[in-house]
Every structure is written in structure tokens, then in C-alpha cells.
Motif scaffolding. Structure first.
Motif, PDB file in Angstrom:
ATOM      1  N   LYS A 519      34.705  60.118  29.852  1.00  0.00           N
ATOM      2  CA  LYS A 519      34.194  59.439  28.658  1.00  0.00           C
ATOM      3  C   LYS A 519      33.601  60.444  27.681  1.00  0.00           C
ATOM      4  CE  LYS A 519      35.220  55.468  30.467  1.00  0.00           C
ATOM      5  NZ  LYS A 519      36.360  54.672  29.964  1.00  0.00           N
ATOM      6  N   ARG A 520      33.506  59.983  26.403  1.00  0.00           N
ATOM      7  CA  ARG A 520      32.938  60.817  25.346  1.00  0.00           C
ATOM      8  C   ARG A 520      31.814  60.067  24.654  1.00  0.00           C
ATOM      9  NH1 ARG A 520      37.475  62.154  21.307  1.00  0.00           N
ATOM     10  NH2 ARG A 520      38.122  60.026  21.863  1.00  0.00           N
ATOM     11  N   LEU A 521      30.892  60.819  24.097  1.00  0.00           N
ATOM     12  CA  LEU A 521      29.779  60.207  23.388  1.00  0.00           C
ATOM     13  C   LEU A 521      30.252  59.633  22.058  1.00  0.00           C
ATOM     14  CD1 LEU A 521      26.679  59.727  23.228  1.00  0.00           C
ATOM     15  CD2 LEU A 521      26.549  61.896  21.969  1.00  0.00           C
ATOM     16  N   LYS A 522      29.862  58.415  21.780  1.00  0.00           N
ATOM     17  CA  LYS A 522      30.144  57.769  20.496  1.00  0.00           C
ATOM     18  C   LYS A 522      28.935  57.836  19.574  1.00  0.00           C
ATOM     19  CE  LYS A 522      31.738  53.360  18.548  1.00  0.00           C
ATOM     20  NZ  LYS A 522      32.159  51.962  18.883  1.00  0.00           N
ATOM     21  N   ARG A 523      27.728  57.572  20.148  1.00  0.00           N
ATOM     22  CA  ARG A 523      26.517  57.548  19.323  1.00  0.00           C
ATOM     23  C   ARG A 523      25.306  57.722  20.216  1.00  0.00           C
ATOM     24  NH1 ARG A 523      22.898  53.351  17.917  1.00  0.00           N
ATOM     25  NH2 ARG A 523      21.805  53.722  15.926  1.00  0.00           N
ATOM     26  N   LEU A 524      24.292  58.414  19.702  1.00  0.00           N
ATOM     27  CA  LEU A 524      23.028  58.549  20.395  1.00  0.00           C
ATOM     28  C   LEU A 524      21.902  58.207  19.430  1.00  0.00           C
ATOM     29  CD1 LEU A 524      21.833  61.131  22.936  1.00  0.00           C
ATOM     30  CD2 LEU A 524      20.434  60.790  20.897  1.00  0.00           C
ATOM     31  N   ALA A 525      20.985  57.384  19.881  1.00  0.00           N
ATOM     32  CA  ALA A 525      19.856  56.993  19.042  1.00  0.00           C
ATOM     33  C   ALA A 525      18.558  57.154  19.814  1.00  0.00           C
ATOM     34  CB  ALA A 525      20.004  55.556  18.571  1.00  0.00           C
ATOM     35  N   HIS A 554       9.409  56.795  24.250  1.00  0.00           N
ATOM     36  CA  HIS A 554      10.661  56.758  23.496  1.00  0.00           C
ATOM     37  C   HIS A 554      11.690  55.905  24.231  1.00  0.00           C
ATOM     38  CE1 HIS A 554       9.318  59.979  20.839  1.00  0.00           C
ATOM     39  NE2 HIS A 554       8.933  60.651  21.912  1.00  0.00           N
ATOM     40  N   THR A 555      12.578  55.315  23.447  1.00  0.00           N
ATOM     41  CA  THR A 555      13.754  54.648  23.978  1.00  0.00           C
ATOM     42  C   THR A 555      14.977  55.380  23.449  1.00  0.00           C
ATOM     43  OG1 THR A 555      12.656  52.502  24.065  1.00  0.00           O
ATOM     44  CG2 THR A 555      15.059  52.502  24.113  1.00  0.00           C
ATOM     45  N   ILE A 556      15.801  55.825  24.359  1.00  0.00           N
ATOM     46  CA  ILE A 556      17.002  56.589  23.996  1.00  0.00           C
ATOM     47  C   ILE A 556      18.217  55.791  24.440  1.00  0.00           C
ATOM     48  CG2 ILE A 556      18.226  58.781  24.302  1.00  0.00           C
ATOM     49  CD1 ILE A 556      15.478  59.969  25.179  1.00  0.00           C
ATOM     50  N   GLU A 557      19.147  55.585  23.529  1.00  0.00           N
ATOM     51  CA  GLU A 557      20.365  54.854  23.872  1.00  0.00           C
ATOM     52  C   GLU A 557      21.586  55.707  23.564  1.00  0.00           C
ATOM     53  OE1 GLU A 557      21.668  50.352  23.424  1.00  0.00           O
ATOM     54  OE2 GLU A 557      22.080  51.447  21.547  1.00  0.00           O
ATOM     55  N   LEU A 558      22.462  55.832  24.564  1.00  0.00           N
ATOM     56  CA  LEU A 558      23.746  56.502  24.389  1.00  0.00           C
ATOM     57  C   LEU A 558      24.844  55.461  24.449  1.00  0.00           C
ATOM     58  CD1 LEU A 558      21.823  58.483  26.311  1.00  0.00           C
ATOM     59  CD2 LEU A 558      23.873  59.898  26.319  1.00  0.00           C
ATOM     60  N   VAL A 559      25.767  55.534  23.507  1.00  0.00           N
ATOM     61  CA  VAL A 559      26.963  54.698  23.531  1.00  0.00           C
ATOM     62  C   VAL A 559      28.145  55.631  23.723  1.00  0.00           C
ATOM     63  CG1 VAL A 559      28.347  52.995  22.300  1.00  0.00           C
ATOM     64  CG2 VAL A 559      25.867  53.083  21.931  1.00  0.00           C
ATOM     65  N   TYR A 560      28.975  55.326  24.708  1.00  0.00           N
ATOM     66  CA  TYR A 560      30.125  56.191  24.976  1.00  0.00           C
ATOM     67  C   TYR A 560      31.422  55.411  24.795  1.00  0.00           C
ATOM     68  CZ  TYR A 560      29.936  54.020  29.662  1.00  0.00           C
ATOM     69  OH  TYR A 560      29.919  53.135  30.706  1.00  0.00           O
ATOM     70  N   LYS A 561      32.516  56.128  24.796  1.00  0.00           N
ATOM     71  CA  LYS A 561      33.826  55.485  24.620  1.00  0.00           C
ATOM     72  C   LYS A 561      34.848  56.139  25.533  1.00  0.00           C
ATOM     73  CE  LYS A 561      34.821  58.431  20.614  1.00  0.00           C
ATOM     74  NZ  LYS A 561      35.192  58.470  19.196  1.00  0.00           N
TER      75      LYS A 561
END
Length: 561
Positions: A519-525, A554-561
Motif C-alpha cells: 500500500k501507499r500513503l494517500k493522505r496524512l493529517a 494529538h490525533t494523527i490519521e493516515l489514509v492509504y490506497k
């Protein structure tokens, strides 16, 4: 088994309740960690309630002992710093007894006739009697590890307390010990500029005899003198583990001097570390792993082993001390993984003290017993931590699963030492191995690595994906100070998100989040704001990396694809 787990849950409840009553967080693998949390609680219970952990009264003070041998005690400190309020007093007793030349004693024994025998074997500088405390202390002359281990213990104390005034009191003695290792003709190789020792089994404390113990006695010789004592005529060699330990100690001294504001000393010890690392890697690497010994003096003819191609227990330690390059570290791990695949010696596990074992015996230890080809959780624990941190996450999980099975097999009591057929062996305190495994779970699986002290600067690299867990609630706290790091981990495979909620004492977080394979990273917030990141490749694993996340929740969210 059910009664055991009821007792375990009760003891853990009491432990956590006591921590809470003092307003402190306690170290826990909580919700979602399932069998790993159960195992972690069992390790905590075993470490806290072991027969070796006790209060002793020496030098007019109470001391909290984990093992009566300071070497073993320091190895156990890597876990007890998260559990025990007092991790300094026993260590301090040993540093207080440092001799004028800089060496430390190994252990204390009561003043009884059987142990008094050693007072007649070794030179006076290797023993001391304490009449008021009715104990004696010895240094087994062949040992070359205590000086770097005392630095390691001092570094643990600083990490867990952040007490620079305490550090300032003892750092000159720590430095003196390392200088002793690097100058004494019986400790330091003039030829290679590295630490040397008599030909033992890796870091263990006994040498081979020219014959059996019984024949040695028939010849009118003392066995303990033969296996423990050294002088200028003792054949010696370079053992990689002594030098990885000294390398790590030099780096730790440098970090401690930075904390004390002494940049000149920090630079000096960094340079010493760099030199030891280069010389050890140039000399001891055999192309796959670190050779058991490199001859400084000719190897005795009666020592029947291939020193260059013997794999020994300090190899995983070498990795965790930072001695090899990443490629070298991966080669060592692959070597152990290959031994498992081949099922060498028909062994239940590949965590050998040395492999292959020495034939027909080593100081009367038969092949497959004790350190002569025996299997131990010390190697397994250090190997698991190395595997997690060098791109073998699945292998790290595999080792932990087998540790869980062993723990269950023995009714919640995890022995440290085995014969290859799985029979429990003796000779090593169980809490040494248990501490290595707990450290692997904290720094490897949970991925919490303190880069300084008090979790002020921390690396956070959760690897729960490798364990197949989609949820984990983790708190890692120091026993002496209560400083802690907490995170909640959530993986949602349907939404393809990984969410971390973090808080604690940290002034700076460095995140390294493992991505699912392929998988690859789509977005990190971070806190709902898109954040930049980098991608780090560790062997076949991909980690999303964000440095210098500031203090706070902190809250960290990674979205992958």
C-alpha cells in the motif's frame, strides 16, 4: 490454568491500582492487544514476583536487587525501569565499590566456606570482604563486560529519572571504568585496539579446560582457577560482544555528557565509539555475522571449534547496540531465520547460545546444554527486537508467538534456558530472558523508543499490523518518575485508515508508522490538518515518517490506497 490467570489478573490489578493511588500511570498493553496483552501482564507478574527480586541491606542502606550478579541485574533493568520505583540503589552499591584502577565486582556472596574458596584463587584486586554486611564480592577475572554494563545501567537510571544531579555524581566513575577496559593490558588488545578476553563461550564466564574436570582435579589443579582466572600468559581473543557493548557505552557516555552540558567530553566519547565500531566491523565480520572470536593470541589446540564460523549469542545484542550497518543487521537476522527453517539440531527454536555446539564438550558442558548449543530466551528476546526494527516484522511476531506458547506450556512461568528438545535447563536467572522479551514488546511491537530521557523525545513506530491487530491501547511509563507515553491505535481496513491518538510527557514525537504491504500513503493529517511526511523503506517494509511533532495531545490519521 484458569486459576493461574485469575491470580495473574488479580496481581496486575493490584499493581495498577497501587500506581494509580500514587497518581502515576502504569505500563500496560491494554484494549485490543489480546494475547499479547495477556502475555505482557504475565511477564510483569513474573518480573515483579521473581525470587531474585528482593530488598538487601548493604553499606547501611536498603537496596532493591533484581539479581545478585550486577551483569544480570543490569540486563533485567531494561524491563524493570518501566515497573520498579527503585532502579538505582543496587547499581549504586556496585559503583561505590569500584576499585582504584577502575574495575567492578561481578556479584556478592555470603561469607560461607564454599564461596570463601574463591578468595584464595584470585589476585586481591579481584575480591573484597565486607565484614559488617557478612558478604564478599568477586570479579571473575576472565570477564570483560562489567565496565560497559555499568554504563548501560547508569544510562537506564538517567532515562527513567532525568536526574542530572545523580548522573553528575557517578559519571566520572563510569568513564573511569571504560578507560580501564581500554588501557589494562589484560583487557585491551594492543594489536587491534579492541577489548579482549580469554576464550570463553561468547560473553559467558568460563574457559575451556585442556581435559575433563575430573582429570583436571586428578592432576592436582583447581577447576575454578582453570575456567575463571587469567594472567599475562592466558591465550586471548577479540569477542565481538565485548566491543559492541563498549561501543554502546561510549555512545551512552557521549549522550550523558551532552545532558551535563560538556560538549568536549561528548565529542571525545563519540569519536571513541566511531573508532571501536569501525575496527570491530572490519575485524570481526565474517560476511554473514560476527565471528565468535578473532585470535589475539593463538587459539589453544584443545579448543575444538571453528571460531570464524560459530554463531554466538552476542550477535542480536550487537544489532540492538547499533554496531552493524542495516545490511549487516539484516544478514544476522536472516542467519537465525535460516536456522529455524532448517531445524538444525532438531531444535524447537533457533535461539542458540552458540551454534554449532562444541564437541565433545566445553568445560564438561555437553552439546545442547547450557551455553554450549543450548537454547535461551535471552537470544530470542534480543532477536525479536532486532527483527522488528530492521524490516523482519513478521519474524519478530513469530518469535513472540512462540514465547507465548512456551509461557502457556509452563503454566505462566517462562524459563530462560532449554535444551534443543525443549527440556528446561538451568543456570541462568529466568528474569534476564523475560526482560529481553518485554523490551522487544515495548520497543519493537509497540514501537516506543525513548531517544533521550523521560520520554521527552520519543520514536513512535507501532507495528500492530504485523501482528494482525487493528486496535491497541498502550501506556509505557517509567517506574521511578511516572513519566509516560500513551497512544491509542486504530486500523480500519475497510476505510483504509490508521489513526493514532497520542499524549504524554513528550516534548517531541517522531512518528514512523508501518503501512500495510503493497500500500501507499494517500493522505496524512495531524489534528485534522494535512501534514507533510516522508516514506522510509526498511528492507521490504514501508514506514510513513513525520518528525518533530510538538508536545501535547494529538490525533494523527493516515489514509492509504
Amino acid at each position: 490454568m484458569k486459576s493461574f490467570y485469575k491470580a495473574l489478573l488479580l496481581s496486575v490489578f493490584i499493581f495498577n491500582s497501587l500506581s494509580a493511588s500514587f497518581g502515576q500511570q502504569s505500563t500496560q498493553f491494554g484494549k485490543g492487544t489480546d494475547e499479547y496483552g495477556t502475555f505482557f501482564n504475565s511477564l510483569k507478574d513474573q518480573l515483579v514476583h521473581t525470587q531474585y527480586r528482593k530488598t538487601v541491606h548493604f553499606g547501611g542502606k536498603e537496596r532493591k536487587q533484581f539479581v545478585q550478579w550486577i551483569r544480570d541485574h543490569v540486563h533485567v533493568m531494561k524491563a524493570m525501569k518501566y515497573l520498579e520505583p527503585d532502579i538505582s540503589t543496587f547499581w549504586q552499591f556496585f559503583i561505590e565499590q569500584q576499585t582504584s584502577e577502575g574495575l567492578y565486582f561481578d556479584y556478592y556472596y555470603p561469607m560461607v566456606a564454599r564461596e570463601n574458596h574463591r578468595l584464595n584463587l584470585f589476585e586481591k584486586r579481584y575480591w573484597k570482604v565486607f565484614a559488617r554486611d557478612t558478604i564478599q564480592m568477586h570479579r571473575l577475572p576472565v570477564e570483560a563486560d562489567l565496565e560497559y554494563l555499568m554504563v548501560e545501567g547508569g544510562h537506564y537510571i538517567w532515562q527513567a529519572t532525568g536526574d542530572t544531579s545523580y548522573l553528575k555524581t557517578w559519571i566520572s566513575r563510569l568513564e573511569k571504568g571504560i578507560r580501564y577496559s581500554m588501557t589494562d593490558p589484560l583487557r585491551w588488545s594492543k594489536k587491534y585496539q579492541l577489548v579482549k578476553r580469554g576464550y570463553t563461550l561468547d560473553t559467558w564466564d568460563f574457559m575451556q579446560l585442556p581435559t575433563t574436570r575430573a582429570e583436571y582435579v586428578r592432576q592436582g589443579k583447581d577447576v575454578q582457577t582453570g575456567i575463571f582466572n587469567i594472567d599475562e600468559n592466558t591465550p586471548m581473543g577479540i569477542m565481538h560482544g565485548d566491543n559492541s557493548g563498549t561501543y554502546a557505552a561510549c555512545r551512552q557516555l557521549a549522550q550523558l555528557y551532552v545532558a551535563l552540558g560538556n560538549s568536549a567530553k561528548a565529542t571525545y566519547w563519540t569519536e571513541q565509539a566511531d573508532g571501536i565500531r569501525k575496527r570491530t566491523n572490519d575485524l570481526c565480520w565474517n560476511g554473514k555475522y560476527y565471528a565468535h572470536f578473532i585470535a589475539d593470541d593463538p587459539v589453544p589446540s584443545y579448543l575444538n571449534m571453528d571460531q570464524k564460523n560459530t554463531l554466538s549469542l552476542s550477535n542480536p545484542y550487537d544489532i540492538n547496540r547499533g554496531l552493524p550497518t542495516d545490511g549487516m543487521a539484516q544478514s544476522i537476522i536472516q542467519t537465525y531465520e535460516s536456522l529455524k527453517g532448517k531445524n538444525v539440531e532438531n531444535s524447537f527454536a533457533e535461539w542458540f547460545g552458540v551454534y554449532p555446539p562444541v564437541e565433545p564438550s566445553y568445560a564438561d558442558y555437553l552439546p545442547g546444554s547450557y551455553m554450549n548449543g543450548g537454547v535461551n530466551t535471552i537470544v530470542g528476546g534480543e532477536l525479536a527486537k532486532a527483527a522488528f526494527q530492521h524490516g523482519f516484522e513478521e519474524y519478530g511476531v513469530d518469535i513472540l508467538k512462540r514465547m507465548i506458547e512456551l509461557n502457556e506450556k509452563h503454566g505462566g512461568k517462562l524459563p530462560v534456558s532449554y535444551k534443543p528438545d525443549g527440556t528446561v535447563d538451568e543456570g541462568i536467572p529466568d528474569n534476564w530472558g523475560q526482560a529481553a522479551i518485554m523490551s522487544a514488546m515495548i520497543e519493537g511491537l509497540a514501537g516506543v523508543v525513548d531517544l533521550g530521557h523521560s520520554f521527552e523525545q520519543v520514536e513512535l513506530a507501532p507495528r500492530w499490523l504485523a501482528a494482525g491487530k487493528n486496535e491497541a491501547d498502550i501506556t509505557i511509563a517509567y517506574g521511578p518518575s511516572g513519566k509516560y507515553l500513551h497512544y491509542g491505535y486504530q486500523h480500519n481496513p475497510q476505510r483504509k485508515t490508521i489513526t493514532l491518538s497520542i499524549d504524554g510527557a513528550s516534548k517531541q514525537y517522531n512518528l514512523r508508522q508501518l503501512l500495510p504491504a503493497g500500500k501507499r500513503l494517500k493522505r496524512l493529517a495531524i489534528d485534522n490538518k494535512t501534514s507533510a511526511s516522508t516514506l522510509e523503506t526498511v528492507r521490504n517494509s514501508q514506514y510513513v515518517q513525520v518528525k518533530n511533532i510538538p508536545a501535547g495531545k494529538h490525533t494523527i490519521e493516515l489514509v492509504y490506497k
